[in-house]
Write a protein that holds these residues in place. Structure first.
Motif, PDB file in Angstrom:
ATOM      1  N   VAL A 117       3.122  -4.566  19.531  1.00 15.87           N
ATOM      2  CA  VAL A 117       3.230  -4.856  18.085  1.00 15.87           C
ATOM      3  C   VAL A 117       4.687  -4.886  17.641  1.00 15.87           C
ATOM      4  CG1 VAL A 117       2.643  -4.036  15.760  1.00 15.87           C
ATOM      5  CG2 VAL A 117       0.953  -3.874  17.620  1.00 15.87           C
ATOM      6  N   ASN A 118       5.459  -3.869  18.029  1.00 10.37           N
ATOM      7  CA  ASN A 118       6.808  -3.692  17.455  1.00 10.37           C
ATOM      8  C   ASN A 118       7.871  -4.566  18.100  1.00 10.37           C
ATOM      9  OD1 ASN A 118       5.450  -1.648  16.152  1.00 10.37           O
ATOM     10  ND2 ASN A 118       6.912  -0.045  16.624  1.00 10.37           N
ATOM     11  N   VAL A 119       7.594  -5.084  19.310  1.00 12.75           N
ATOM     12  CA  VAL A 119       8.596  -5.924  19.974  1.00 12.75           C
ATOM     13  C   VAL A 119       8.035  -7.330  20.224  1.00 12.75           C
ATOM     14  CG1 VAL A 119      10.158  -6.178  21.935  1.00 12.75           C
ATOM     15  CG2 VAL A 119       9.611  -3.887  21.073  1.00 12.75           C
ATOM     16  N   ARG A 120       6.998  -7.420  21.026  1.00 18.13           N
ATOM     17  CA  ARG A 120       6.426  -8.734  21.337  1.00 18.13           C
ATOM     18  C   ARG A 120       5.943  -9.439  20.077  1.00 18.13           C
ATOM     19  NH1 ARG A 120       1.249 -10.812  23.194  1.00 18.13           N
ATOM     20  NH2 ARG A 120       1.458 -12.219  24.964  1.00 18.13           N
ATOM     21  N   GLY A 121       5.259  -8.687  19.215  1.00 17.93           N
ATOM     22  CA  GLY A 121       4.738  -9.269  17.980  1.00 17.93           C
ATOM     23  C   GLY A 121       5.847  -9.776  17.072  1.00 17.93           C
ATOM     24  N   VAL A 122       6.974  -9.077  17.065  1.00 16.93           N
ATOM     25  CA  VAL A 122       8.098  -9.503  16.228  1.00 16.93           C
ATOM     26  C   VAL A 122       8.684 -10.806  16.769  1.00 16.93           C
ATOM     27  CG1 VAL A 122      10.410  -8.860  15.412  1.00 16.93           C
ATOM     28  CG2 VAL A 122       8.601  -7.118  15.548  1.00 16.93           C
ATOM     29  N   TYR A 123       8.871 -10.855  18.087  1.00 14.10           N
ATOM     30  CA  TYR A 123       9.445 -12.067  18.691  1.00 14.10           C
ATOM     31  C   TYR A 123       8.531 -13.278  18.468  1.00 14.10           C
ATOM     32  CZ  TYR A 123      11.849 -15.094  21.979  1.00 14.10           C
ATOM     33  OH  TYR A 123      12.545 -16.141  22.528  1.00 14.10           O
ATOM     34  N   GLY A 159      11.590   4.532  18.834  1.00 15.57           N
ATOM     35  CA  GLY A 159      13.016   4.236  18.687  1.00 15.57           C
ATOM     36  C   GLY A 159      13.450   3.102  19.593  1.00 15.57           C
ATOM     37  N   MET A 160      12.953   3.109  20.825  1.00 15.04           N
ATOM     38  CA  MET A 160      13.380   2.030  21.740  1.00 15.04           C
ATOM     39  C   MET A 160      12.796   0.693  21.309  1.00 15.04           C
ATOM     40  SD  MET A 160      11.488   2.875  25.341  1.00 15.04           S
ATOM     41  CE  MET A 160      10.054   1.946  25.899  1.00 15.04           C
ATOM     42  N   SER A 161      11.612   0.717  20.694  1.00 16.60           N
ATOM     43  CA  SER A 161      11.050  -0.555  20.193  1.00 16.60           C
ATOM     44  C   SER A 161      11.917  -1.108  19.058  1.00 16.60           C
ATOM     45  CB  SER A 161       9.597  -0.369  19.740  1.00 16.60           C
ATOM     46  OG  SER A 161       9.495   0.281  18.477  1.00 16.60           O
ATOM     47  N   LYS A 162      12.439  -0.218  18.224  1.00 13.45           N
ATOM     48  CA  LYS A 162      13.264  -0.670  17.098  1.00 13.45           C
ATOM     49  C   LYS A 162      14.677  -1.038  17.561  1.00 13.45           C
ATOM     50  CE  LYS A 162      10.076  -0.244  13.911  1.00 13.45           C
ATOM     51  NZ  LYS A 162       9.532  -1.425  13.229  1.00 13.45           N
ATOM     52  N   ALA A 163      15.163  -0.389  18.637  1.00 11.70           N
ATOM     53  CA  ALA A 163      16.445  -0.803  19.217  1.00 11.70           C
ATOM     54  C   ALA A 163      16.304  -2.203  19.810  1.00 11.70           C
ATOM     55  CB  ALA A 163      16.886   0.192  20.280  1.00 11.70           C
ATOM     56  N   ALA A 164      15.134  -2.489  20.374  1.00 10.05           N
ATOM     57  CA  ALA A 164      14.880  -3.835  20.906  1.00 10.05           C
ATOM     58  C   ALA A 164      14.931  -4.867  19.780  1.00 10.05           C
ATOM     59  CB  ALA A 164      13.527  -3.881  21.612  1.00 10.05           C
ATOM     60  N   VAL A 165      14.421  -4.499  18.614  1.00 14.59           N
ATOM     61  CA  VAL A 165      14.461  -5.424  17.470  1.00 14.59           C
ATOM     62  C   VAL A 165      15.913  -5.704  17.064  1.00 14.59           C
ATOM     63  CG1 VAL A 165      13.880  -5.691  15.018  1.00 14.59           C
ATOM     64  CG2 VAL A 165      12.164  -4.822  16.632  1.00 14.59           C
ATOM     65  N   ALA A 166      16.741  -4.652  17.046  1.00 16.96           N
ATOM     66  CA  ALA A 166      18.152  -4.846  16.673  1.00 16.96           C
ATOM     67  C   ALA A 166      18.843  -5.786  17.662  1.00 16.96           C
ATOM     68  CB  ALA A 166      18.867  -3.500  16.611  1.00 16.96           C
ATOM     69  N   ALA A 167      18.546  -5.624  18.950  1.00 18.16           N
ATOM     70  CA  ALA A 167      19.130  -6.511  19.965  1.00 18.16           C
ATOM     71  C   ALA A 167      18.572  -7.926  19.824  1.00 18.16           C
ATOM     72  CB  ALA A 167      18.837  -5.965  21.357  1.00 18.16           C
ATOM     73  N   MET A 168      17.275  -8.010  19.541  1.00 21.58           N
ATOM     74  CA  MET A 168      16.621  -9.311  19.376  1.00 21.58           C
ATOM     75  C   MET A 168      17.276 -10.104  18.244  1.00 21.58           C
ATOM     76  SD  MET A 168      12.621  -9.981  18.330  1.00 21.58           S
ATOM     77  CE  MET A 168      11.995  -8.597  19.252  1.00 21.58           C
ATOM     78  N   VAL A 169      17.564  -9.413  17.155  1.00 18.19           N
ATOM     79  CA  VAL A 169      18.130 -10.072  15.981  1.00 18.19           C
ATOM     80  C   VAL A 169      19.516 -10.653  16.294  1.00 18.19           C
ATOM     81  CG1 VAL A 169      19.163  -9.474  13.747  1.00 18.19           C
ATOM     82  CG2 VAL A 169      16.766  -8.964  14.201  1.00 18.19           C
ATOM     83  N   LYS A 170      20.306  -9.927  17.078  1.00 13.73           N
ATOM     84  CA  LYS A 170      21.628 -10.462  17.445  1.00 13.73           C
ATOM     85  C   LYS A 170      21.480 -11.736  18.272  1.00 13.73           C
ATOM     86  CE  LYS A 170      23.936  -5.985  17.550  1.00 13.73           C
ATOM     87  NZ  LYS A 170      24.591  -4.986  18.388  1.00 13.73           N
ATOM     88  N   GLY A 171      20.601 -11.703  19.245  1.00 14.78           N
ATOM     89  CA  GLY A 171      20.405 -12.882  20.090  1.00 14.78           C
ATOM     90  C   GLY A 171      19.855 -14.063  19.313  1.00 14.78           C
ATOM     91  N   LEU A 172      18.856 -13.791  18.478  1.00 20.46           N
ATOM     92  CA  LEU A 172      18.244 -14.880  17.716  1.00 20.46           C
ATOM     93  C   LEU A 172      19.199 -15.443  16.677  1.00 20.46           C
ATOM     94  CD1 LEU A 172      14.597 -13.560  17.235  1.00 20.46           C
ATOM     95  CD2 LEU A 172      15.437 -15.235  18.884  1.00 20.46           C
ATOM     96  N   ALA A 173      20.078 -14.582  16.159  1.00 25.73           N
ATOM     97  CA  ALA A 173      21.072 -15.080  15.186  1.00 25.73           C
ATOM     98  C   ALA A 173      21.944 -16.148  15.853  1.00 25.73           C
ATOM     99  CB  ALA A 173      21.920 -13.931  14.664  1.00 25.73           C
ATOM    100  N   LEU A 174      22.291 -15.920  17.122  1.00 24.63           N
ATOM    101  CA  LEU A 174      23.081 -16.931  17.847  1.00 24.63           C
ATOM    102  C   LEU A 174      22.249 -18.170  18.146  1.00 24.63           C
ATOM    103  CD1 LEU A 174      25.219 -14.916  20.450  1.00 24.63           C
ATOM    104  CD2 LEU A 174      25.947 -15.960  18.297  1.00 24.63           C
ATOM    105  N   ASP A 175      21.008 -17.960  18.594  1.00 30.60           N
ATOM    106  CA  ASP A 175      20.126 -19.105  18.889  1.00 30.60           C
ATOM    107  C   ASP A 175      19.973 -20.011  17.673  1.00 30.60           C
ATOM    108  OD1 ASP A 175      19.605 -18.098  21.401  1.00 30.60           O
ATOM    109  OD2 ASP A 175      17.472 -17.668  21.048  1.00 30.60           O
TER     110      ASP A 175
END
Ligand SMILES: NC(=O)c1ccc[n+]([C@@H]2O[C@H](COP(=O)([O-])OP(=O)(O)OC[C@H]3O[C@@H](n4cnc5c(N)ncnc54)[C@H](OP(=O)(O)O)[C@@H]3O)[C@@H](O)[C@H]2O)c1
Length: 246
Positions: A117-123, A159-175
């Motif tokens: 939910v917190n990582v795959r679902g967000v992506y 916490g690690m699921s939300k850290a993944a979201v923070a990393a995801m946002v940086k990558g997607l911002a570039l994409d």
């Protein structure tokens, strides 16, 4: 469970908009002039209350049942909202779950569910939403200040699921920068909702400002990130936690 017409001027979709932070975000975006789609998983009554509130205040909203652990359901929810309102400008990926437990006791089932939910679902939600966005689309995720650092034992997986979201946002911002789509993440500290109901008294004393936040505090920041005042901001994770992680 809907009201509204096609081809609105601006449209937002809030994943997990039936209660707590997501409900406040849905109401706030509606008052900012967006036609709003919102998803829920298990509380049609709560979702309907948000829709009714928006409509009573002169806005437009629809609620769609979609489990954020299910990629097909997520994509269908995006399609339904785009079909209904005719476009999509802002997506707020707020749906999330909390499971607590120290490493000796945390089950594989809970690990998989949180990541689902917190990582795959967000992506998947972002991937489906941006397929419908033009230039100037906005993606906003709801992470957590526990991505900054753990605040107590037992929160590792959350916490690690939300850290993944923070990393995801940086990558997607570039994409997505070449398409003019901005992607930002809000990292709340303790906010008074159903999720925190049983922990809130204990947590309050850990906040330098001496109080827990309200869902509207997060909705205000979503409103800013959705609006043009944040036009130069992308890839950011904004922590809003009363100073808790300083
Ligand atoms: N509250 C806090 O202190 C706090 C702090 C930091 C971050 N956050 C994050 O903020 C977000 C919202 O938290 P909250 O406190 O408002 O939570 P909440 O009161 O528990 O509400 C959760 C919302 O998400 C929906 N949801 C839950 N699981 C879902 C799923 N599998 N598929 C689709 N929707 C789902 C719920 O729908 P139903 O009504 O249908 O169940 C509800 O609308 C979460 O991502 C959470 O991790 C919260």
């Amino acid at each position: 469970m809907n009201t509204g017409v096609r081809n609105k001027e601006k449209v937002a979709l809030v994943f997990g908009g039936s209660r707590g932070i997501g409900a406040a975000v849905a109401r706030r975006l509606a008052s900012d002039g967006y036609a709003v789609g919102l998803t829920y998983v298990s509380r049609p009554d709560s979702a309907q209350r948000v829709v009714d509130t928006v409509v009573a205040e002169g806005g437009e909203a629809i609620a769609v049942q979609a489990d954020s652990g299910d990629a097909t359901a997520i994509r269908q929810a995006v399609d339904i909202v785009v079909e209904h309102f005719g476009r999509l400008d802002v997506v707020v990926v707020n749906a999330g779950i909390l499971r607590l437990g120290t490493v000796d006791a945390f089950t594989l089932a809970d690990l998989d569910q949180v990541l689902q939910v917190n990582v795959r679902g967000v992506y998947v939600a972002i991937q489906a939403a941006v397929a419908h966005m033009g230039e100037n689309g906005r993606v906003i995720t709801i992470g957590s200040n526990t991505a900054v650092r753990p605040l107590s034992p037992a929160g590792t997986v959350y916490g690690m699921s939300k850290a993944a979201v923070a990393a995801m946002v940086k990558g997607l911002a570039l994409d997505l920068a070449p398409r003019g789509i901005r992607v930002n993440n809000i990292q709340p500290g303790p906010i008074e909702t159903d999720m925190t109901a049983e922990h809130i008294e204990r947590i309050k004393d850990m906040v330098p400002l001496g109080q827990v936040g309200q869902a509207d505090d997060i909705a205000d920041l979503v409103s800013y990130l959705a609006g043009s005042s944040s036009r130069y901001m992308t890839g950011a994770s904004l922590t809003i936690d009363g100073g808790m992680t300083l």
